[in-house]
Design a protein around this motif. Structure first.
Motif: not given
Length: 252
Positions: A107-118
């Motif tokens: 099974k895949p480990r799935v994450r949805l994250i938001q970060n800053t684009n440098s």
């Protein structure tokens, strides 16, 4: 004529022919389609598709019709009696040895994250699926419940992990808006579609705040210690003065 020039001419006169042969084994154990593709100087010249003893040919060979007919008859005989039997036998042997590895499902480990684009100074939403097997997976990014169009998304390449599993990342550049984002994954190892909501990646901002927090705490401890020492000195001075004045009154 020197050696370098001789070597150049010999390499220049070499004509490289590349051939790709692919065969398929169906779930019922019977041979599926087989494709043979030839290329010269990096460009495909002809392709032969063999399925259920039927041949389909596409090519750009600049030869006469008679020579092309002879070429096709030889190719068809080779596919039916040599190429496909040997390819299927090799494929079955490989599947027998690697059955547990090939048929496994992780099974895949799935994450949805938001970060800053440098680079741009804006923000990026990324859907990351990793550790899954087999390799095929469907990742979909949603904005306010609607799928984001493909031309807005970057990434999507399938990459191998060191343990034999795979990973995939799809990203979207966003501004400081009030949209809601989510991500879904479909994979053979999952009974149902996996749906994840947005997480905030506090990695870089959190690490940048740590020195400031430690500095503030250190200053608070210093000021607290200084205040405690000052208060102690004042109490000691007051006690000393009161203790000294009492016996002095008895002499006068």
């Amino acid at each position: 004529m020197n050696t370098t020039l001789k070597l150049y001419l010999s390499i220049k006169d070499v004509l490289a022919l590349q051939r790709l042969v692919v065969c398929e084994l169906r779930d019922d154990g019977e041979p599926g389609q087989m494709i043979t593709r030839d290329a010269v100087r990096g460009s495909t010249t002809d392709e032969l598709l063999y399925v259920d003893k039927n041949f389909t040919y596409q090519g750009r060979l600049n030869v006469s019709a008679l020579l092309l007919e002879v070429h096709l008859k030889i190719s068809m005989w080779n596919h039916e009696h040599l190429y496909q039997p040997f390819c299927i036998k090799t494929l079955k042997g490989y599947l027998e040895k690697r059955r547990n590895q090939v048929n496994r499902k992780v099974k895949p480990r799935v994450r949805l994250i938001q970060n800053t684009n440098s680079d741009s100074g804006g923000f990026r939403v990324s859907c990351l699926a990793t550790g899954f097997y087999p390799r095929h997976i469907n990742l979909t990014l949603f904005r306010d419940g609607q799928p984001v169009s493909d031309h807005e998304i970057t990434g999507g390449d399938l990459l191998p992990n060191g343990d034999g599993t795979y990973q995939m990342r799809k990203s979207l550049e966003i501004s400081a808006d009030k949209h809601t984002y989510s991500c879904s994954a479909t994979h053979l190892s999952l009974d149902n579609k996996l749906h994840v909501t947005l997480e905030y990646d506090h990695g870089e901002p959190f690490r940048s705040v740590i020195p400031s927090v430690l500095t503030v705490l250190a200053l608070m401890m210093v000021f607290g210690a200084a205040a405690a020492i000052t208060a102690w000195k004042r109490r000691s001075a007051d006690s000393f003065r009161s203790g000294y004045s009492t016996p002095s009154s008895k002499y006068f």
